[in-house]
Design an enzyme around this catalytic site. Structure first.
Site, PDB file in Angstrom:
ATOM      1  CG  ASN A   9      12.069   7.271  66.947  1.00 52.27           C
ATOM      2  OD1 ASN A   9      12.470   8.023  66.383  1.00 52.27           O
ATOM      3  ND2 ASN A   9      12.119   6.013  66.816  1.00 52.27           N
ATOM      4  CE  LYS A  11       8.640   5.655  65.870  1.00 53.38           C
ATOM      5  NZ  LYS A  11       7.783   3.985  66.105  1.00 53.38           N
ATOM      6  CG  HIS A  95      13.355   2.058  66.587  1.00 56.18           C
ATOM      7  ND1 HIS A  95      11.569   0.858  65.844  1.00 56.18           N
ATOM      8  CD2 HIS A  95      12.390   2.515  67.503  1.00 56.18           C
ATOM      9  CE1 HIS A  95      10.733   1.902  66.205  1.00 56.18           C
ATOM     10  NE2 HIS A  95      11.321   2.619  67.199  1.00 56.18           N
ATOM     11  CD  GLU A  97       9.448   2.479  63.535  1.00 54.12           C
ATOM     12  OE1 GLU A  97       9.773   2.879  63.238  1.00 54.12           O
ATOM     13  OE2 GLU A  97       8.666   1.932  64.386  1.00 54.12           O
ATOM     14  CD  GLU A 167      10.936   1.400  71.046  1.00 55.74           C
ATOM     15  OE1 GLU A 167      10.320   2.768  71.596  1.00 55.74           O
ATOM     16  OE2 GLU A 167      10.727   0.808  69.935  1.00 55.74           O
ATOM     17  N   GLY A 173       2.834   1.715  68.402  1.00 58.35           N
ATOM     18  CA  GLY A 173       2.218   3.016  66.910  1.00 58.35           C
ATOM     19  C   GLY A 173       0.808   2.238  66.509  1.00 58.35           C
ATOM     20  CB  SER A 212       0.915   2.974  72.758  1.00 59.60           C
ATOM     21  OG  SER A 212       1.482   1.918  70.900  1.00 59.60           O
TER      22      SER A 212
HETATM   23  P1  13P Z   1       4.729   4.755  69.782  1.00 60.84           P
HETATM   24  O1  13P Z   1       5.037   5.333  70.642  1.00 60.84           O
HETATM   25  O2  13P Z   1       4.201   6.222  68.517  1.00 60.84           O
HETATM   26  O3  13P Z   1       4.216   3.684  69.708  1.00 60.84           O
HETATM   27  O4  13P Z   1       5.951   4.808  68.914  1.00 60.84           O
HETATM   28  C1  13P Z   1       7.169   3.905  70.381  1.00 60.84           C
HETATM   29  C2  13P Z   1       8.379   3.800  69.224  1.00 60.84           C
HETATM   30  O5  13P Z   1       8.933   2.896  68.126  1.00 60.84           O
HETATM   31  C3  13P Z   1       9.734   4.993  69.668  1.00 60.84           C
HETATM   32  O6  13P Z   1      11.300   4.203  69.952  1.00 60.84           O
END
Ligand code: 13P
Length: 248
Positions: A9, A11, A95, A97, A167, A173, A212
Site C-alpha cells: 500500500n 499510500k 483502511h 487512515e 492492521e 507506521g 510495520s
Molecule cells: P506500515 O507498514 O508503514 O506500518 O503501514 C501499514 C499499512 O497501513 C498498510 O496498509
C-alpha cells in the site's frame, strides 16, 4: 491451503520516476517470491501507468480506496467499474487512515466492500483497533464490530470474495509490530468468528497482517497458522525492502 499474499500500500507517496524505478525493481526481483501472490496499490493517478508496466507479469494491481457509487455527481470519487477497466484486481477498503482521518464509518466501508465485490474486484477489508482500545481490552469487540458491518452488507459468503487485513492502528507506521503471537491471536479470533457462520468461508478467506512489517519480521509473522500474508506500507516503497518481504 491458502496462498500467501503480499500487498504493498503505497499510500500518498511517489512520483512518475520513483514509481517506474520501484515497479521495475519489483519485477526484476519477483522470481524469489516462490509461490506467494504479490500486489501493489499505487495512488489513483499512477494506476494506469503501473497497469502498463505490470502487463504480462504476475504482480497484481489494486487501488487504496474505492467509491461505493458507480457514476454520477460524486466529485472526487473513483468507481469500482473504473478501477476494473484500468486493470485493477483489488481495492483496499476501510483502511484505518480512511476511518480516522476522513471519518469513514463502518457502514461506509461495508458499502465500498459491496460495491467493489459486485463489480468483480477483490476488496481488501482493513480492520484493527486503536492503542487505547487494545489497552482497555476492546480489541476483539472493535474487530467484530468492523467485520459485522461488512457481513450485514454482503453476508458471510461475501467475505469469500475478499481478503481481510488485520492492521492494529498502533502498529501502523510506528515501527512497533504486533508480535507474531499477538497478531495470530486476533487472526484466529477473526477466523473463528467467520467459522461460526460458515466453516468453508473461514477456511478459505485470506487474513493478512499489516503494521510495520519488514524483511526482518515477515517470515515469523507469515509462519503463524492464521496469517496468510501482509499488507505493507513503508516497506513497500523501495523494491529492496518490499522484495525482502516477498521472498521471506
Ligand atoms: P506500515 O507498514 O508503514 O506500518 O503501514 C501499514 C499499512 O497501513 C498498510 O496498509
Amino acid at each position: 491451503m491458502r496462498q500467501t499474499l503480499v500487498a504493498g500500500n503505497w499510500k500518498l507517496n511517489g512520483s512518475i520516476d520513483d514509481i517506474q524505478t520501484l515497479v521495475k525493481g519489483i519485477l526484476d526481483g519477483m522470481s524469489g517470491a516462490n509461490g506467494k501472490a504479490v500486489a501493489v496499490c499505487p495512488p489513483y493517478v499512477y494506476i494506469p501507468m503501473v497497469s502498463e508496466l505490470l502487463k504480462g507479469s504476475e504482480v497484481g494491481l489494486g487501488a487504496q480506496d474505492v467509491s461505493e457509487q458507480s457514476s454520477g455527481a460524486f466529485t472526487g470519487e473513483v468507481s469500482p467499474e473504473m478501477l476494473k477497466e484500468i486493470g485493477c484486481q483489488y481495492a483496499i477498503v476501510g483502511h484505518s487512515e480512511r476511518r480516522s482521518i476522513y471519518g469513514e464509518l463502518d457502514t461506509d466501508t461495508a458499502n465500498k466492500y459491496k460495491a467493489a465485490m459486485d463489480s468483480g474486484l477483490t476488496p481488501i477489508l482493513c480492520v484493527g483497533e486503536l492503542l487505547e482500545e487494545r489497552e482497555s481490552g476492546d480489541t476483539e469487540n472493535v474487530v467484530a464490530r468492523q467485520l459485522d458491518a461488512v457481513i450485514d452488507a454482503v453476508g458471510v459468503e461475501g467475505l469469500a470474495a475478499g481478503v481481510i487485513a488485520y492492521e492494529p492502528v498502533w502498529a501502523i507506521g510506528t515501527g512497533k509490530t504486533a508480535s507474531p503471537e499477538q497478531a495470530q491471536d486476533v487472526h484466529a479470533f477473526i477466523r473463528n468468528k467467520v467459522a461460526q457462520l460458515d466453516t468453508v468461508v473461514a477456511e478459505k478467506v485470506q487474513i493478512l497482517y499489516g503494521g510495520s512489517v519488514n524483511g526482518g519480521n515477515a517470515a515469523e509473522l507469515f509462519a503463524m497458522e492464521d496469517i496468510d500474508g501482509g499488507l505493507i506500507g513503508g516497506a513497500s516503497l523501495t523494491s529492496e525492502a518490499f522484495l525482502a518481504i516477498c521472498t521471506a
